[in-house]
Design a protein around this motif. Sequence first.
Motif, PDB file in Angstrom:
ATOM      1  N   GLU A  91       0.811  -1.134   0.017  1.00 62.63           N
ATOM      2  CA  GLU A  91       0.148  -0.017   0.036  1.00 62.63           C
ATOM      3  C   GLU A  91       0.931   1.267   0.014  1.00 62.63           C
ATOM      4  N   GLU A  92       2.002   1.320   0.636  1.00 65.49           N
ATOM      5  CA  GLU A  92       2.770   2.440   0.921  1.00 65.49           C
ATOM      6  C   GLU A  92       3.346   2.427  -0.502  1.00 65.49           C
ATOM      7  N   ALA A  93       3.860   1.559  -1.219  1.00 64.72           N
ATOM      8  CA  ALA A  93       4.342   1.577  -2.388  1.00 64.72           C
ATOM      9  C   ALA A  93       3.479   2.171  -3.452  1.00 64.72           C
ATOM     10  N   ARG A  94       2.183   1.679  -3.552  1.00 60.75           N
ATOM     11  CA  ARG A  94       1.058   2.441  -4.385  1.00 60.75           C
ATOM     12  C   ARG A  94       1.124   3.809  -4.099  1.00 60.75           C
ATOM     13  N   ALA A  95       1.193   4.169  -2.923  1.00 65.74           N
ATOM     14  CA  ALA A  95       0.923   5.525  -2.458  1.00 65.74           C
ATOM     15  C   ALA A  95       1.917   6.631  -2.991  1.00 65.74           C
ATOM     16  N   PHE A  96       3.104   5.819  -3.016  1.00 67.17           N
ATOM     17  CA  PHE A  96       4.401   6.494  -3.574  1.00 67.17           C
ATOM     18  C   PHE A  96       4.138   6.696  -4.882  1.00 67.17           C
ATOM     19  N   TYR A  97       3.694   5.646  -5.856  1.00 69.73           N
ATOM     20  CA  TYR A  97       3.779   5.679  -7.365  1.00 69.73           C
ATOM     21  C   TYR A  97       2.659   6.844  -7.703  1.00 69.73           C
ATOM     22  N   TYR A  98       1.499   6.992  -6.968  1.00 63.82           N
ATOM     23  CA  TYR A  98       0.787   7.795  -7.110  1.00 63.82           C
ATOM     24  C   TYR A  98       1.211   9.197  -6.778  1.00 63.82           C
ATOM     25  N   GLY A  99       2.084   9.334  -5.835  1.00 64.00           N
ATOM     26  CA  GLY A  99       2.505  10.629  -5.437  1.00 64.00           C
ATOM     27  C   GLY A  99       3.359  11.056  -6.656  1.00 64.00           C
ATOM     28  N   PHE A 100       4.147  10.126  -7.125  1.00 59.86           N
ATOM     29  CA  PHE A 100       5.205  10.292  -8.047  1.00 59.86           C
ATOM     30  C   PHE A 100       4.308  10.853  -9.348  1.00 59.86           C
ATOM     31  N   PHE A 101       3.494  10.120  -9.851  1.00 54.35           N
ATOM     32  CA  PHE A 101       2.436  10.688 -10.816  1.00 54.35           C
ATOM     33  C   PHE A 101       1.875  11.974 -10.732  1.00 54.35           C
ATOM     34  N   SER A 102       1.745  12.109  -9.372  1.00 59.42           N
ATOM     35  CA  SER A 102       1.018  13.626  -9.244  1.00 59.42           C
ATOM     36  C   SER A 102       1.999  14.545  -9.746  1.00 59.42           C
ATOM     37  N   LYS A 103       3.178  14.453  -9.161  1.00 55.84           N
ATOM     38  CA  LYS A 103       4.367  15.618  -9.446  1.00 55.84           C
ATOM     39  C   LYS A 103       4.234  15.736 -10.917  1.00 55.84           C
ATOM     40  N   LEU A 104       4.151  14.818 -11.792  1.00 56.16           N
ATOM     41  CA  LEU A 104       4.255  14.686 -13.288  1.00 56.16           C
ATOM     42  C   LEU A 104       3.031  15.129 -14.173  1.00 56.16           C
ATOM     43  N   PHE A 105       1.979  15.030 -13.516  1.00 55.77           N
ATOM     44  CA  PHE A 105       0.708  15.409 -14.309  1.00 55.77           C
ATOM     45  C   PHE A 105      -0.256  16.108 -13.702  1.00 55.77           C
ATOM     46  N   THR A 106       0.182  16.848 -12.385  1.00 55.03           N
ATOM     47  CA  THR A 106      -0.889  17.719 -11.954  1.00 55.03           C
ATOM     48  C   THR A 106      -0.149  19.101 -12.119  1.00 55.03           C
ATOM     49  N   PHE A 107      -1.105  20.107 -12.648  1.00 52.88           N
ATOM     50  CA  PHE A 107      -0.631  21.297 -12.946  1.00 52.88           C
ATOM     51  C   PHE A 107      -0.514  22.177 -11.653  1.00 52.88           C
ATOM     52  N   ILE A 108       0.693  22.423 -11.275  1.00 57.75           N
ATOM     53  CA  ILE A 108       0.919  23.506 -10.326  1.00 57.75           C
ATOM     54  C   ILE A 108       1.935  24.495 -10.686  1.00 57.75           C
ATOM     55  N   SER A 109       1.242  25.836 -10.472  1.00 53.89           N
ATOM     56  CA  SER A 109       2.201  26.846 -11.076  1.00 53.89           C
ATOM     57  C   SER A 109       3.453  27.400 -10.052  1.00 53.89           C
ATOM     58  N   THR A 110       3.893  26.634  -9.364  1.00 56.15           N
ATOM     59  CA  THR A 110       4.983  26.879  -8.630  1.00 56.15           C
ATOM     60  C   THR A 110       6.275  26.401  -9.253  1.00 56.15           C
ATOM     61  N   GLU A 111       7.612  27.293  -8.930  1.00 59.60           N
ATOM     62  CA  GLU A 111       8.633  26.926  -9.598  1.00 59.60           C
ATOM     63  C   GLU A 111       9.297  25.848  -9.196  1.00 59.60           C
ATOM     64  N   ASP A 112       9.025  25.169  -7.852  1.00 55.38           N
ATOM     65  CA  ASP A 112       9.554  23.915  -7.499  1.00 55.38           C
ATOM     66  C   ASP A 112       8.676  22.743  -7.775  1.00 55.38           C
ATOM     67  N   ARG A 113       7.636  22.727  -8.793  1.00 57.12           N
ATOM     68  CA  ARG A 113       6.846  21.979  -8.909  1.00 57.12           C
ATOM     69  C   ARG A 113       7.366  20.202  -9.107  1.00 57.12           C
ATOM     70  N   PHE A 114       8.559  20.249  -9.719  1.00 54.49           N
ATOM     71  CA  PHE A 114       9.185  18.941 -10.063  1.00 54.49           C
ATOM     72  C   PHE A 114      10.337  18.584  -9.022  1.00 54.49           C
ATOM     73  N   ASN A 115      10.239  19.401  -7.815  1.00 51.22           N
ATOM     74  CA  ASN A 115      11.218  18.966  -6.992  1.00 51.22           C
ATOM     75  C   ASN A 115      11.216  17.447  -6.432  1.00 51.22           C
ATOM     76  N   GLY A 116      12.175  16.822  -6.427  1.00 50.27           N
ATOM     77  CA  GLY A 116      12.211  15.413  -5.861  1.00 50.27           C
ATOM     78  C   GLY A 116      11.753  14.269  -6.979  1.00 50.27           C
ATOM     79  N   VAL A 117      11.388  14.984  -8.159  1.00 51.19           N
ATOM     80  CA  VAL A 117      11.107  13.942  -9.000  1.00 51.19           C
ATOM     81  C   VAL A 117      12.210  12.949  -9.422  1.00 51.19           C
TER      82      VAL A 117
END
Length: 245
Positions: free
Chosen positions: A7-33
């Motif tokens: 379950e933790e691994a699944r949450a990690f994946y969804y968090g990862f894809f959130s970084k890549l596919f969610t529009f956020i207008s901040t300069e650090d949007r891809f930090n940690g990717v």
Amino acid sequence: MENKQLEEARAFYYGFFSKLFTFISTEDRFNGVEEAAKMLHQNALEANSKEALAHFIENFDEKKLVQEFDDIFYDLANDPVPTTASFYNEEIENGKMKVKMIGIVLASKFRKNEEFKDTEDDVGFIFPFMHYLILKKIEGDEKTALLEEKTFDILNTFIDDFIENVYMHTAANLYKDMAVVLKAFIQTERMYLEKPKPTIEKVSKRNDITTVADKEAKLRKQKKQRNKENLVCSLEEGGDVEDEV
């Protein structure tokens, strides 16, 4: 809870894809990717995604990733990839799928705020929402398990078309790698949640008066179909999937 590591691994994946596919207008949007990609590469789901992650890490450049995102999803001159369940299922925005997703969100404790620009049936909203639901389930909120399944049912209706469109987009390079990884992950999700790949006959909603938006959606769909007929997509289903990440 059972399978907490999974379950933790699944949450990690969804968090990862959130970084890549969610529009956020901040300069650090891809930090940690990049760091997250390295972790996923060490425990890749299958050979294709491992290779894609290796290429992504080797060629990672935040400025290029930002430019690709804009070119793929927002550049009107470059046939942007649709991102909502409503578009893929009805060829309109703000359709029945959005209404269903709003109902699911309201049944949870999650509430949208100014950080979320995407509509409820957009991949940019669904990925972080799934991340939230899984984390709440890990914390002991069993009600979220049902909401999680309902949300995946909506994602499941269009995610394959979305992945293929991203993979085949002319601007995709780093995002082509991510399409491969996302495809492998969706395969594991279908196995884990026991949700098979759907066979859906898409129904076009048409009224007596066709709106300009409907016409534009139809033209985009026709153009994409021509592109599919002229291009060969090498995105494969992938090999055997490991039970754990």
